[in-house]
Design a protein around this motif. Structure first.
Motif, PDB file in Angstrom:
ATOM      1  N   ASN A 239       0.837  -1.204   0.000  1.00  0.00           N
ATOM      2  CA  ASN A 239       0.000   0.000   0.000  1.00  0.00           C
ATOM      3  C   ASN A 239       0.871   1.253   0.000  1.00  0.00           C
ATOM      4  OD1 ASN A 239      -2.366   1.518  -0.002  1.00  0.00           O
ATOM      5  ND2 ASN A 239      -2.522   1.528   2.233  1.00  0.00           N
ATOM      6  N   GLU A 240       1.823   1.279  -0.927  1.00  0.00           N
ATOM      7  CA  GLU A 240       2.727   2.414  -1.069  1.00  0.00           C
ATOM      8  C   GLU A 240       2.716   2.881  -2.522  1.00  0.00           C
ATOM      9  OE1 GLU A 240       6.556   1.199   0.208  1.00  0.00           O
ATOM     10  OE2 GLU A 240       6.045   1.207   2.355  1.00  0.00           O
ATOM     11  N   GLY A 241       2.861   4.183  -2.694  1.00  0.00           N
ATOM     12  CA  GLY A 241       2.854   4.757  -4.029  1.00  0.00           C
ATOM     13  C   GLY A 241       4.165   5.434  -4.354  1.00  0.00           C
ATOM     14  N   PHE A 242       4.473   5.468  -5.623  1.00  0.00           N
ATOM     15  CA  PHE A 242       5.658   6.159  -6.125  1.00  0.00           C
ATOM     16  C   PHE A 242       5.275   6.852  -7.423  1.00  0.00           C
ATOM     17  CE2 PHE A 242       9.321   6.291  -8.981  1.00  0.00           C
ATOM     18  CZ  PHE A 242      10.249   6.979  -8.197  1.00  0.00           C
ATOM     19  N   ILE A 243       5.611   8.135  -7.542  1.00  0.00           N
ATOM     20  CA  ILE A 243       5.265   8.908  -8.732  1.00  0.00           C
ATOM     21  C   ILE A 243       6.523   9.573  -9.265  1.00  0.00           C
ATOM     22  CG2 ILE A 243       3.989  10.896  -9.601  1.00  0.00           C
ATOM     23  CD1 ILE A 243       1.720  10.205  -7.816  1.00  0.00           C
ATOM     24  N   ASN A 244       6.813   9.285 -10.524  1.00  0.00           N
ATOM     25  CA  ASN A 244       7.911   9.913 -11.232  1.00  0.00           C
ATOM     26  C   ASN A 244       7.323  11.017 -12.116  1.00  0.00           C
ATOM     27  OD1 ASN A 244      10.546  10.319 -12.240  1.00  0.00           O
ATOM     28  ND2 ASN A 244      10.136   8.970 -13.976  1.00  0.00           N
ATOM     29  N   VAL A 245       7.562  12.262 -11.766  1.00  0.00           N
ATOM     30  CA  VAL A 245       6.980  13.408 -12.468  1.00  0.00           C
ATOM     31  C   VAL A 245       7.866  13.721 -13.665  1.00  0.00           C
ATOM     32  CG1 VAL A 245       6.238  15.800 -12.287  1.00  0.00           C
ATOM     33  CG2 VAL A 245       6.001  14.265 -10.329  1.00  0.00           C
ATOM     34  N   GLY A 246       7.400  13.395 -14.853  1.00  0.00           N
ATOM     35  CA  GLY A 246       8.157  13.653 -16.067  1.00  0.00           C
ATOM     36  C   GLY A 246       7.894  15.042 -16.612  1.00  0.00           C
ATOM     37  N   THR A 247       8.912  15.603 -17.249  1.00  0.00           N
ATOM     38  CA  THR A 247       8.789  16.927 -17.865  1.00  0.00           C
ATOM     39  C   THR A 247       8.873  16.864 -19.384  1.00  0.00           C
ATOM     40  OG1 THR A 247      11.186  17.291 -17.663  1.00  0.00           O
ATOM     41  CG2 THR A 247       9.801  18.001 -15.832  1.00  0.00           C
ATOM     42  N   GLY A 248       9.020  15.663 -19.940  1.00  0.00           N
ATOM     43  CA  GLY A 248       9.114  15.514 -21.392  1.00  0.00           C
ATOM     44  C   GLY A 248       7.853  14.911 -21.966  1.00  0.00           C
ATOM     45  N   GLY A 249       8.014  13.836 -22.741  1.00  0.00           N
ATOM     46  CA  GLY A 249       6.876  13.200 -23.384  1.00  0.00           C
ATOM     47  C   GLY A 249       6.367  12.016 -22.591  1.00  0.00           C
ATOM     48  N   ASN A 250       5.084  11.718 -22.805  1.00  0.00           N
ATOM     49  CA  ASN A 250       4.453  10.560 -22.168  1.00  0.00           C
ATOM     50  C   ASN A 250       4.672   9.349 -23.070  1.00  0.00           C
ATOM     51  OD1 ASN A 250       2.939   8.821 -20.641  1.00  0.00           O
ATOM     52  ND2 ASN A 250       0.969   9.750 -21.129  1.00  0.00           N
ATOM     53  N   THR A 251       5.847   8.778 -22.990  1.00  0.00           N
ATOM     54  CA  THR A 251       6.256   7.703 -23.887  1.00  0.00           C
ATOM     55  C   THR A 251       6.634   6.456 -23.084  1.00  0.00           C
ATOM     56  OG1 THR A 251       8.562   8.449 -23.854  1.00  0.00           O
ATOM     57  CG2 THR A 251       7.116   9.393 -25.543  1.00  0.00           C
ATOM     58  N   ALA A 252       6.933   5.397 -23.832  1.00  0.00           N
ATOM     59  CA  ALA A 252       7.372   4.162 -23.182  1.00  0.00           C
ATOM     60  C   ALA A 252       8.685   4.365 -22.438  1.00  0.00           C
ATOM     61  CB  ALA A 252       7.515   3.052 -24.223  1.00  0.00           C
ATOM     62  N   SER A 253       9.491   5.294 -22.916  1.00  0.00           N
ATOM     63  CA  SER A 253      10.748   5.579 -22.215  1.00  0.00           C
ATOM     64  C   SER A 253      10.491   6.091 -20.804  1.00  0.00           C
ATOM     65  CB  SER A 253      11.564   6.597 -23.016  1.00  0.00           C
ATOM     66  OG  SER A 253      12.723   6.988 -22.324  1.00  0.00           O
ATOM     67  N   LEU A 254       9.474   6.979 -20.649  1.00  0.00           N
ATOM     68  CA  LEU A 254       9.114   7.469 -19.313  1.00  0.00           C
ATOM     69  C   LEU A 254       8.577   6.338 -18.453  1.00  0.00           C
ATOM     70  CD1 LEU A 254       8.538   9.731 -17.257  1.00  0.00           C
ATOM     71  CD2 LEU A 254       6.339  10.085 -18.399  1.00  0.00           C
ATOM     72  N   ALA A 255       7.774   5.449 -19.031  1.00  0.00           N
ATOM     73  CA  ALA A 255       7.205   4.345 -18.262  1.00  0.00           C
ATOM     74  C   ALA A 255       8.304   3.421 -17.731  1.00  0.00           C
ATOM     75  CB  ALA A 255       6.214   3.573 -19.124  1.00  0.00           C
ATOM     76  N   VAL A 256       9.240   3.037 -18.579  1.00  0.00           N
ATOM     77  CA  VAL A 256      10.302   2.122 -18.152  1.00  0.00           C
ATOM     78  C   VAL A 256      11.244   2.809 -17.167  1.00  0.00           C
ATOM     79  CG1 VAL A 256      12.231   0.710 -18.957  1.00  0.00           C
ATOM     80  CG2 VAL A 256      10.131   0.819 -20.302  1.00  0.00           C
ATOM     81  N   GLU A 257      11.539   4.085 -17.402  1.00  0.00           N
ATOM     82  CA  GLU A 257      12.410   4.809 -16.472  1.00  0.00           C
ATOM     83  C   GLU A 257      11.755   4.946 -15.103  1.00  0.00           C
ATOM     84  OE1 GLU A 257      15.609   6.837 -14.879  1.00  0.00           O
ATOM     85  OE2 GLU A 257      15.438   5.611 -16.694  1.00  0.00           O
ATOM     86  N   SER A 258      10.438   5.157 -15.062  1.00  0.00           N
ATOM     87  CA  SER A 258       9.734   5.227 -13.783  1.00  0.00           C
ATOM     88  C   SER A 258       9.812   3.895 -13.053  1.00  0.00           C
ATOM     89  CB  SER A 258       8.272   5.626 -14.014  1.00  0.00           C
ATOM     90  OG  SER A 258       8.184   6.868 -14.689  1.00  0.00           O
ATOM     91  N   LEU A 259       9.648   2.812 -13.793  1.00  0.00           N
ATOM     92  CA  LEU A 259       9.763   1.482 -13.189  1.00  0.00           C
ATOM     93  C   LEU A 259      11.172   1.236 -12.665  1.00  0.00           C
ATOM     94  CD1 LEU A 259       8.166  -1.139 -12.708  1.00  0.00           C
ATOM     95  CD2 LEU A 259       8.979  -1.943 -14.925  1.00  0.00           C
ATOM     96  N   ARG A 260      12.153   1.685 -13.420  1.00  0.00           N
ATOM     97  CA  ARG A 260      13.542   1.497 -12.987  1.00  0.00           C
ATOM     98  C   ARG A 260      13.831   2.308 -11.726  1.00  0.00           C
ATOM     99  NH1 ARG A 260      17.697  -0.370 -16.021  1.00  0.00           N
ATOM    100  NH2 ARG A 260      16.397  -0.185 -17.901  1.00  0.00           N
ATOM    101  N   ARG A 261      13.345   3.548 -11.659  1.00  0.00           N
ATOM    102  CA  ARG A 261      13.582   4.379 -10.471  1.00  0.00           C
ATOM    103  C   ARG A 261      12.881   3.810  -9.247  1.00  0.00           C
ATOM    104  NH1 ARG A 261      13.896  10.816 -11.964  1.00  0.00           N
ATOM    105  NH2 ARG A 261      15.372  10.632 -13.701  1.00  0.00           N
ATOM    106  N   TRP A 262      11.653   3.312  -9.440  1.00  0.00           N
ATOM    107  CA  TRP A 262      10.966   2.697  -8.299  1.00  0.00           C
ATOM    108  C   TRP A 262      11.756   1.512  -7.759  1.00  0.00           C
ATOM    109  CZ3 TRP A 262       9.175  -2.378  -8.207  1.00  0.00           C
ATOM    110  CH2 TRP A 262       8.475  -2.743  -7.058  1.00  0.00           C
ATOM    111  N   TRP A 263      12.280   0.686  -8.635  1.00  0.00           N
ATOM    112  CA  TRP A 263      13.017  -0.489  -8.173  1.00  0.00           C
ATOM    113  C   TRP A 263      14.297  -0.075  -7.453  1.00  0.00           C
ATOM    114  CZ3 TRP A 263      12.477  -5.282  -6.921  1.00  0.00           C
ATOM    115  CH2 TRP A 263      13.592  -6.106  -6.809  1.00  0.00           C
TER     116      TRP A 263
END
Length: 551
Positions: A239-263
């Motif tokens: 029951n924990e959340g993590f949000i990666n606030v991107g300033t560029g495009g909403n692309t697969a690169s942002l999705a994978v980078e967010s997953l990598r940062r969470w891990w």
């Protein structure tokens, strides 16, 4: 006559008492004083107190008859003016017809394309012969079970997949299995893009009356201030959340980078013995099931972390069932209500401060990488990923698949197939030719050039003119070479050879051929090949070439 002295003495006391009483009590008190004053007391009390003569007389009559209003009532039943609904029996049916016809879409309804405000309803009823006011309409609608209702976004569309519920059960079963084994289960998605600056946010927040927070009157994005794309990851188990606030495009690169940062920031420490990871997400967008860049990025993430990443997509049109929508993003919207997002610091701070009574905590970070759009993944790359590390599940492999951290082992080697038989070798068998295979090879080599010349001659005769080159230069007509053997197969200049004819010493000899071999006559001359810029000039063409006689 009324006792004026009594009335005069009671006047100051009544002035103090009457403002504290309700309608029933005032009426009874005034009636009691009037009864004590005797005949003419009703008028005397009305003059002294300024009350209505009828009110004082009603009080006298109630006290005299004993028919006082029951406790909790100001007047007796049946008193006062009749209600409009009782006086006009057609009022309520006319009101219901107006409201329900406009709701059903009746083309004859006068309110089909207008707002159904109480003022408009009252005006339409009055025009139809049922005069009433807005307060009456409001009260009657409430009595009939109507209220102000907003749209309920619950329809999922008509094109629902037949295995929609089966996919829900499959995802639930996968999540229970992972959680029971102590492996992480996360829900991921991207929230809508928010402009950074003094833009108005939906909702209300406490502020001093008459001093609201001022915001821009238009929502045009400020290119200098930028925008924010919150990509969230919700840990279902913790029951924990993590949000990666991107300033560029909403692309697969942002999705994978967010997953990598969470891990790296949370997941690796919370699950030190994790070997697998279950990701639940939508079927479209930056983490869609058809997004090649999403699969390519996950393959690299699995290789870098050593995790076996399993992805389970929700069926199309069911993104609201994703847990992150109502467990994390709803709390973010609540934290941003009525508060302009003037800077990235405000965005990160408000997200990081989110807590709930159920124990939800949220961490946030800022991602300034551009994450450009339109990153192409070739067919060869996706085929390589499919063959090397992507394993699709038996149930809807387009929705459920696993990316392995290492390529699967190659299949065991089998017995190599035997080489195909060489059919041409059987043609030179002595049983068919009556010749030694070496002599057959020699004869075939010698006949290759005359056969090619014969073919060119036949083509020339069929065309009726020499062959033309692509450059528009007419090649010379076929001519016979100066030296020809008197017997056996003569050697002619091949149209496919640009070198001079072979000398006598290099010409093939047929003296060793057995007597059973057929003698071949020299073929007619053929036109040479097209002349190119790097071709040496050939003999001068004759005006009318004539094939020589056959020997």
């Amino acid at each position: 006559m009324a006792d004026d002295d009594l009335v005069a003495r009671m006047a100051p006391e009544l002035g103090l008492l009457l403002p504290e009483l309700d309608e029933k009590s005032r009426r009874l008190v005034l009636g009691a004083v009037a009864r004590a004053a005797g005949k003419g007391g009703t008028g005397a009390v009305a003059r002294v107190t300024g009350a209505s003569w009828q009110t004082v007389a009603d009080g006298v009559a109630e006290l005299g008859s004993g028919e006082v209003a029951a406790p909790g009532r100001v007047r007796r039943p049946g008193g006062g003016r009749k209600r409009l609904a009782d006086a006009d029996p057609g009022l309520v049916p006319a009101l219901l017809a107006l409201v329900e016809d406009s709701t059903r879409g009746d083309p004859e309804s006068p309110l089909l394309w207008t707002s159904k405000s109480v003022d408009r309803l009252a005006a339409e009823l009055t025009a139809a012969g049922h005069p009433c006011g807005r307060s009456t309409v409001w009260r009657l609608l409430g009595e009939q079970g109507f209220s102000m209702q907003a749209n309920a976004k619950v329809l999922e569309g008509t094109a629902q997949h037949e295995d929609r519920d089966a996919q829900f059960r499959y995802i639930s079963g996968q999540a229970r299995e992972y959680m029971a084994a102590g492996q992480p289960v996360i829900s991921v998605d991207a929230k809508k893009k928010e402009p950074v600056g003094g833009y108005a946010q939906a909702g209300r927040e406490w502020a001093r009356k008459g001093h609201p927070v001022q915001a821009r009157d238009h929502s045009f994005e400020d290119r200098e201030a930028g925008h924010a794309i919150p990509y969230g990851i919700y840990d279902v188990t913790a029951n924990e959340g993590f949000i990666n606030v991107g300033t560029g495009g909403n692309t697969a690169s942002l999705a994978v980078e967010s997953l990598r940062r969470w891990w790296e920031m949370i997941g690796k420490g919370a699950y030190p013995g994790a070997a697998r990871l279950l990701v639940t997400c939508d079927a479209g967008g930056s983490n869609g099931r058809k997004n090649r860049a999403w699969k390519k990025g996950l393959a690299q993430f699995a290789q870098d972390t050593g995790l076996e990443v399993t992805v389970a997509h929700f069926p199309p049109g069911t993104s609201k069932w994703n847990k992150i929508e109502h467990q994390l993003f709803s709390q973010v919207s609540h934290a941003w209500r009525g508060r302009p997002l003037t800077s990235y610091e405000v965005i990160i701070s408000t997200i990081s401060a989110i807590t709930t009574k159920t124990g939800l905590t949220v961490a946030a970070t800022l991602d300034r990488d551009p994450h450009p759009a339109r990153q192409q993944v070739s067919d060869q790359e996706i085929r390589d990923i499919e063959d090397r590390c992507l394993t699709r599940h038996p149930f809807h492999g387009e929705w459920n698949y696993t990316l392995l951290p290492v390529p699967p082992p190659p299949p065991p080697p089998g017995t190599p197939p035997p080489p195909p038989p060489r059919a041409r070798a059987a043609l030179s068998h002595p049983a068919l030719t009556g010749m030694d295979p070496a002599d057959v090879t020699t004869l075939a080599t010698a006949l290759e050039v005359p056969a090619a010349a014969r073919r060119e001659h036949d083509l020339y005769a069929k065309r009726g003119h020499p062959r033309k080159s692509r450059g528009g230069i007419t090649p010379p007509a076929p001519t016979q070479t100066s030296s020809s053997p008197p017997s056996s197969c003569a050697t002619w200049k091949s149209p496919r050879q640009h070198s001079p004819p072979p000398s006598a010493s290099t010409r093939p000899s047929y003296a060793a051929a057995p007597a059973t071999s057929a003698t071949c006559s020299p073929p007619p001359p053929t036109p040479p090949p097209p002349r190119h810029h790097n071709t040496r000039p050939g003999p001068t063409p004759s005006s009318s070439p004539t094939p020589p006689a056959t020997a």
